[in-house]
Design an enzyme around this catalytic site. Structure first.
Site, PDB file in Angstrom:
ATOM      1  N   ASP A 117     -10.539   4.115   4.813  1.00 58.95           N
ATOM      2  CA  ASP A 117     -10.712   2.669   4.638  1.00 58.95           C
ATOM      3  C   ASP A 117     -12.170   2.256   4.873  1.00 58.95           C
ATOM      4  O   ASP A 117     -12.535   1.104   4.659  1.00 58.95           O
ATOM      5  CB  ASP A 117      -9.778   1.918   5.597  1.00 58.95           C
ATOM      6  CG  ASP A 117      -9.456   0.496   5.139  1.00 58.95           C
ATOM      7  OD1 ASP A 117      -9.581   0.215   3.932  1.00 58.95           O
ATOM      8  OD2 ASP A 117      -9.080  -0.329   5.989  1.00 58.95           O
ATOM      9  N   GLN A 154      -4.166  -1.410   9.752  1.00 63.17           N
ATOM     10  CA  GLN A 154      -4.073  -2.743   9.152  1.00 63.17           C
ATOM     11  C   GLN A 154      -4.587  -3.782  10.143  1.00 63.17           C
ATOM     12  O   GLN A 154      -4.182  -3.788  11.302  1.00 63.17           O
ATOM     13  CB  GLN A 154      -2.618  -3.042   8.766  1.00 63.17           C
ATOM     14  CG  GLN A 154      -2.412  -4.379   8.080  1.00 63.17           C
ATOM     15  CD  GLN A 154      -3.119  -4.468   6.735  1.00 63.17           C
ATOM     16  OE1 GLN A 154      -3.078  -3.547   5.941  1.00 63.17           O
ATOM     17  NE2 GLN A 154      -3.782  -5.582   6.486  1.00 63.17           N
ATOM     18  N   LYS A 172       0.829  -1.208   0.000  1.00 61.21           N
ATOM     19  CA  LYS A 172       0.000   0.000   0.000  1.00 61.21           C
ATOM     20  C   LYS A 172       0.864   1.259   0.000  1.00 61.21           C
ATOM     21  O   LYS A 172       0.565   2.235  -0.689  1.00 61.21           O
ATOM     22  CB  LYS A 172      -0.946  -0.020   1.207  1.00 61.21           C
ATOM     23  CG  LYS A 172      -2.094  -1.015   1.038  1.00 61.21           C
ATOM     24  CD  LYS A 172      -2.836  -1.278   2.332  1.00 61.21           C
ATOM     25  CE  LYS A 172      -3.899  -2.361   2.144  1.00 61.21           C
ATOM     26  NZ  LYS A 172      -4.482  -2.845   3.390  1.00 61.21           N
TER      27      LYS A 172
END
Length: 288
Positions: free
Chosen positions: A125, A102, A58
């Protein structure tokens, strides 16, 4: 569709590339106008090899798109309270425009509490309750990245969802549940299925659109796919195997996503696009 025909592959890699190019151009414009480049903060607890790889990937994609990334690596022993403090600090930092935690974070972490420490305007996200509510009610906000990528794929291939029956197999907070809400918003009739659904094959046989997101290799048999259906396989299992029996489904579906190269690239593309959107909003620049 006859057995001799095969489904058209939905090229997530190509579409994702175009979305990232557009995001990169917008990031350059923001930088030019404000002197500030969009910035994504990535937070990782512990050193799970898969998570380390995902975050590295990412960050590399960010760099290619002209998006700065700030990485915060926390030790595996980090407590929920410490993680919340870190996320709250990033939420308050005007130099950070988007935040990615994450996950999974480890069994000792209250992930929901951690997600809720992310300010909604930086939740690129799409993991907070605020973002889910916005997706459900059709309000402005950030979508969960994988569902958002799936919807963009369906749009790119001109899939008309009005009145269609959609079966969503999976009910996770950041994939199954939100993608069902986004499909509903496009006038599909949505059935949520999961590992305890009775007579799953019967539901699949009736579905015009199947979204597989349960994390069980080849759970959905090809012979159960309705001829001419659209199959979105968001599952990713060992050996590059999705949740759908791809080879068998290929002879029945009209459109199908490959694994890999379908949904996966779209997830990161939407993350980058939403980071640029967040930066534009926070820096007072209009965007579409």
């Amino acid at each position: 569709m006859s057995a001799t025909q095969t489904a058209q592959l939905m090229d997530g890699t190509g579409l994702a590339g175009r979305i990232v190019e557009e995001a990169a151009a917008r990031a350059a414009q923001i930088s030019q106008h404000t002197g500030t480049s969009p910035c994504l903060a990535t937070v990782l607890v512990g050193e799970d090899p898969a998570s380390v790889t995902y975050v590295r990937m990412k960050r590399a994609r960010c760099a290619k798109a002209g998006i700065r990334s700030r990485h915060i690596a926390l030790p595996a022993a980090t407590t929920t309270a410490e993680l919340i403090d870190t996320l709250a600090g990033l939420s308050d930092d005007p130099d950070v425009h988007g935040i990615l935690l994450q996950h999974p974070c480890g069994p000792h972490i209250d992930e929901r509490a951690a997600f809720e420490a992310i300010a909604p305007h930086k939740d690129v996200d799409g993991v907070t309750a605020h973002s889910f509510a916005a997706m459900s009610f059709g309000l402005p906000g950030f979508v969960s990245c994988t569902p958002g990528g799936i919807m963009r794929l369906l749009e790119a291939y001109d899939v008309d969802l009005t009145g269609r029956r959609a079966a969503v197999v999976g009910r996770s907070a950041i994939l199954g549940k939100p993608v069902g809400m986004l499909l509903l918003a496009r006038d599909a009739t949505v059935t949520y299925c999961h590992s305890r659904t009775a007579d799953l094959p019967d539901i699949i046989r009736e579905a015009d659109v199947v979204v597989a997101a349960v994390g069980r290799p080849r759970l959905i048999r090809g012979e159960d796919i309705k001829p001419g259906a659209v199959v979105i396989d968001a599952g990713y299992n060992r050996g590059n195997v999705g949740d759908v029996d791809f080879d068998a489904a290929l002879t029945r579906a009209r459109l199908i996503t490959p694994v890999p190269g379908g949904v996966g690239p779209m997830t990161i593309a939407v993350l980058l696009a939403q980071t640029v959107d967040a930066a534009a909003d926070q820096l007072g620049i209009e965007h579409h």
